[in-house]
Write a protein that holds these residues in place. Sequence first.
Motif, PDB file in Angstrom:
ATOM      1  N   UNK A 181       5.973   7.695  -1.836  1.00 51.81           N
ATOM      2  CA  UNK A 181       6.062   6.764  -0.711  1.00 51.81           C
ATOM      3  C   UNK A 181       5.238   5.533  -1.030  1.00 51.81           C
ATOM      4  N   UNK A 182       5.615   4.414  -0.441  1.00 47.30           N
ATOM      5  CA  UNK A 182       4.767   3.228  -0.511  1.00 47.30           C
ATOM      6  C   UNK A 182       3.676   3.400   0.535  1.00 47.30           C
ATOM      7  N   UNK A 183       2.432   3.436   0.106  1.00 52.30           N
ATOM      8  CA  UNK A 183       1.324   3.534   1.058  1.00 52.30           C
ATOM      9  C   UNK A 183       0.131   2.782   0.488  1.00 52.30           C
ATOM     10  N   UNK A 184      -0.845   2.538   1.349  1.00 55.65           N
ATOM     11  CA  UNK A 184      -1.983   1.712   0.973  1.00 55.65           C
ATOM     12  C   UNK A 184      -3.030   2.550   0.249  1.00 55.65           C
ATOM     13  N   UNK A 185      -3.414   2.092  -0.932  1.00 55.17           N
ATOM     14  CA  UNK A 185      -4.388   2.806  -1.756  1.00 55.17           C
ATOM     15  C   UNK A 185      -5.300   1.791  -2.433  1.00 55.17           C
ATOM     16  N   UNK A 186      -6.468   2.243  -2.860  1.00 56.45           N
ATOM     17  CA  UNK A 186      -7.405   1.337  -3.514  1.00 56.45           C
ATOM     18  C   UNK A 186      -6.849   0.884  -4.858  1.00 56.45           C
ATOM     19  N   UNK A 187      -6.803  -0.409  -5.060  1.00 54.26           N
ATOM     20  CA  UNK A 187      -6.315  -0.968  -6.316  1.00 54.26           C
ATOM     21  C   UNK A 187      -7.442  -0.968  -7.340  1.00 54.26           C
ATOM     22  N   UNK A 188      -7.145  -0.464  -8.522  1.00 54.28           N
ATOM     23  CA  UNK A 188      -8.139  -0.371  -9.595  1.00 54.28           C
ATOM     24  C   UNK A 188      -7.595  -0.996 -10.878  1.00 54.28           C
ATOM     25  N   UNK A 189      -6.914  -2.101 -10.730  1.00 51.44           N
ATOM     26  CA  UNK A 189      -6.349  -2.795 -11.877  1.00 51.44           C
ATOM     27  C   UNK A 189      -4.840  -2.913 -11.850  1.00 51.44           C
ATOM     28  N   UNK A 190      -4.198  -2.189 -10.930  1.00 55.13           N
ATOM     29  CA  UNK A 190      -2.741  -2.282 -10.811  1.00 55.13           C
ATOM     30  C   UNK A 190      -2.340  -3.723 -10.491  1.00 55.13           C
ATOM     31  N   UNK A 191      -1.352  -4.225 -11.217  1.00 51.93           N
ATOM     32  CA  UNK A 191      -0.866  -5.600 -11.049  1.00 51.93           C
ATOM     33  C   UNK A 191      -1.993  -6.632 -11.184  1.00 51.93           C
ATOM     34  N   UNK A 192      -3.066  -6.241 -11.876  1.00 52.60           N
ATOM     35  CA  UNK A 192      -4.181  -7.161 -12.077  1.00 52.60           C
ATOM     36  C   UNK A 192      -5.076  -7.315 -10.863  1.00 52.60           C
ATOM     37  N   UNK A 193      -4.973  -6.403  -9.904  1.00 50.25           N
ATOM     38  CA  UNK A 193      -5.770  -6.487  -8.677  1.00 50.25           C
ATOM     39  C   UNK A 193      -6.708  -5.289  -8.579  1.00 50.25           C
ATOM     40  N   UNK A 194      -7.849  -5.476  -7.926  1.00 51.74           N
ATOM     41  CA  UNK A 194      -8.783  -4.367  -7.744  1.00 51.74           C
ATOM     42  C   UNK A 194      -9.730  -4.661  -6.590  1.00 51.74           C
ATOM     43  N   UNK A 195     -10.300  -3.595  -6.031  1.00 50.88           N
ATOM     44  CA  UNK A 195     -11.359  -3.731  -5.037  1.00 50.88           C
ATOM     45  C   UNK A 195     -10.912  -3.706  -3.595  1.00 50.88           C
ATOM     46  N   UNK A 196      -9.613  -3.704  -3.346  1.00 52.23           N
ATOM     47  CA  UNK A 196      -9.129  -3.629  -1.967  1.00 52.23           C
ATOM     48  C   UNK A 196      -7.913  -2.717  -1.914  1.00 52.23           C
ATOM     49  N   UNK A 197      -7.603  -2.278  -0.717  1.00 47.67           N
ATOM     50  CA  UNK A 197      -6.418  -1.458  -0.497  1.00 47.67           C
ATOM     51  C   UNK A 197      -5.198  -2.346  -0.294  1.00 47.67           C
ATOM     52  N   UNK A 198      -4.061  -1.907  -0.807  1.00 49.64           N
ATOM     53  CA  UNK A 198      -2.759  -2.529  -0.574  1.00 49.64           C
ATOM     54  C   UNK A 198      -1.711  -1.498  -0.966  1.00 49.64           C
ATOM     55  N   UNK A 199      -0.473  -1.750  -0.584  1.00 47.18           N
ATOM     56  CA  UNK A 199       0.582  -0.749  -0.787  1.00 47.18           C
ATOM     57  C   UNK A 199       1.350  -0.953  -2.082  1.00 47.18           C
ATOM     58  N   UNK A 200       1.448   0.153  -2.825  1.00 49.94           N
ATOM     59  CA  UNK A 200       2.319   0.301  -3.973  1.00 49.94           C
ATOM     60  C   UNK A 200       2.944   1.690  -3.869  1.00 49.94           C
ATOM     61  N   UNK A 201       4.019   1.963  -4.588  1.00 49.33           N
ATOM     62  CA  UNK A 201       4.570   3.325  -4.576  1.00 49.33           C
ATOM     63  C   UNK A 201       3.545   4.316  -5.121  1.00 49.33           C
ATOM     64  N   UNK A 202       3.347   5.418  -4.389  1.00 48.58           N
ATOM     65  CA  UNK A 202       2.347   6.427  -4.752  1.00 48.58           C
ATOM     66  C   UNK A 202       2.954   7.827  -4.679  1.00 48.58           C
ATOM     67  N   UNK A 203       2.329   8.756  -5.385  1.00 48.36           N
ATOM     68  CA  UNK A 203       2.642  10.176  -5.248  1.00 48.36           C
ATOM     69  C   UNK A 203       1.531  10.803  -4.412  1.00 48.36           C
ATOM     70  N   UNK A 204       1.902  11.433  -3.296  1.00 44.08           N
ATOM     71  CA  UNK A 204       0.925  11.979  -2.344  1.00 44.08           C
ATOM     72  C   UNK A 204       1.013  13.499  -2.328  1.00 44.08           C
ATOM     73  N   UNK A 205      -0.150  14.138  -2.481  1.00 46.78           N
ATOM     74  CA  UNK A 205      -0.218  15.595  -2.446  1.00 46.78           C
ATOM     75  C   UNK A 205      -1.486  16.068  -1.780  1.00 46.78           C
ATOM     76  N   UNK A 206      -1.920  17.266  -2.090  1.00 49.48           N
ATOM     77  CA  UNK A 206      -3.047  17.896  -1.407  1.00 49.48           C
ATOM     78  C   UNK A 206      -4.335  17.098  -1.537  1.00 49.48           C
ATOM     79  N   UNK A 207      -4.515  16.384  -2.624  1.00 53.16           N
ATOM     80  CA  UNK A 207      -5.737  15.608  -2.838  1.00 53.16           C
ATOM     81  C   UNK A 207      -5.565  14.138  -2.500  1.00 53.16           C
ATOM     82  N   UNK A 208      -4.540  13.832  -1.723  1.00 50.98           N
ATOM     83  CA  UNK A 208      -4.300  12.443  -1.347  1.00 50.98           C
ATOM     84  C   UNK A 208      -3.358  11.765  -2.327  1.00 50.98           C
ATOM     85  N   UNK A 209      -3.717  10.564  -2.715  1.00 53.45           N
ATOM     86  CA  UNK A 209      -2.887   9.828  -3.678  1.00 53.45           C
ATOM     87  C   UNK A 209      -3.166  10.383  -5.067  1.00 53.45           C
ATOM     88  N   UNK A 210      -2.195  11.092  -5.611  1.00 53.69           N
ATOM     89  CA  UNK A 210      -2.356  11.696  -6.936  1.00 53.69           C
ATOM     90  C   UNK A 210      -2.157  10.672  -8.053  1.00 53.69           C
TER      91      UNK A 210
END
Length: 327
Positions: free
Chosen positions: A256-285
Motif C-alpha cells: 500500500x502507499x502509506x507514509x513512512x520515514x524517508x531515509x534516502x528514497x528519491x533523494x529525500x530523508x528526515x521526514x515522513x511521506x508516502x511511497x509504496x510500502x510492504x506492511x506486516x507485523x513489524x510495520x513497514x517491512x
Amino acid sequence: MAVLRKVGIIGIGHVGAHVANAVLSAGLAEELKLCDINEQKVVSECQDLSDTLSFYPHNCVIGNYGTQYEQLADCDVVINAAGDVKTSAKDRDGELFVTTDIARTWISRLFNAGFHGVIITISNPCDVVATEIWHITGYDPRKIIGTGTALDSARLRNAIAKRVNVDQKSIGAYMLGEHGNSQFAYWSNVNIAGKPLTQLAQDNPQRFTLDEDETEQDARRGGYRVYAGKGCTEYAIAATAARLTQAVLCDEHYAAACSTLLTGEQGESGNYASLPCIVGANGVEEVLNPTLTESEQAKFHASCEHIRANIAQLAWWNDECHPTLRS
C-alpha cells in the motif's frame, strides 16, 4: 492459550468511532481500548459498540480508558485519530498546530509506559504528525505508519474506474508524496491487470484515454467533496486504517502507499511521506522505492519540501534534538 489481539484508538470523534466499528466489523481484535478527552463521548461510543456485538464476527472486550493513555501500552496497534476536523475546512494543513499539540499530550505517556506495538496515525497533517511521533520518541520509524496517501490512492482508483468502467480493485494506481494538496498521481505506473494504462489507451483510445489532470484532481480533492456535505470524512479513512491494522495483526505483507520515514528514497530523508510500502507485523517491512519520471520526481521533492515547511513552523522540531532510535 491464544494470544489476544489488542487495538487502541486515541480520539473517538467522527473518524475514531468509525475506525472502531471497522475494526470490530472485520473481527480484528479481541480487546478494543478507546481514549478521548470527552468522557461522555467515549461512554456513549462504548455502549453503542457493545450493543452491536451480537452482529460482529466475534466477541470483543470494549473498554473506556478516557485519558489513561498508559493503559494502551499493551496494545498490538494503537491508532491515532485525535484532531479537530473543523480546522481543516480549507486544507489538511489547517490542523497543523491543533493535532501536533494534541499528540504531545499522549505520545510520551504511551511510550514511557512501555508500548512496543505499531502506531497507525491518521490525524492531519498526517506526514507531520507521524514525523512528530518519531522525533519525540526515537521509536523504530518503521513501526510508526501514517495512513498517508493510502486513501488518496483509493480515491484515484475510484476516479479512474468511473472513467474506464473497470472495477476499482482491478486497477493498480497510487498517489504519492504528502497527504495534502501537493500529492500527485504516479501515472507512469498505472495499470489494469498488469497492462499499463498507456498501452490500453493505444489499443482502445475511446475507452481508456482520460484527462489525467482532471482525474488526479478528483483524487486530490475527493475528501473535500465529502466534507462539503458532511462536515467530515468517515467511512473511507476508517476502512483505510482498519485495512492497515489488519495487515499488521495478520502479518500480511500487504502492499500500500502509506507514509513512512524517508531515509534516502528519491533523494529525500528526515521526514515522513508516502511511497509504496510492504506492511506486516513489524510495520513497514520495506519501502518499494519506485522509478519515477523526471516530472514525478520533481513533484515528490516539492511535496517533501511542503511537509518540511510545515514541520519547521513547530517549536518542538527546532528546540529538541533528534533522538537516538530505540526498539
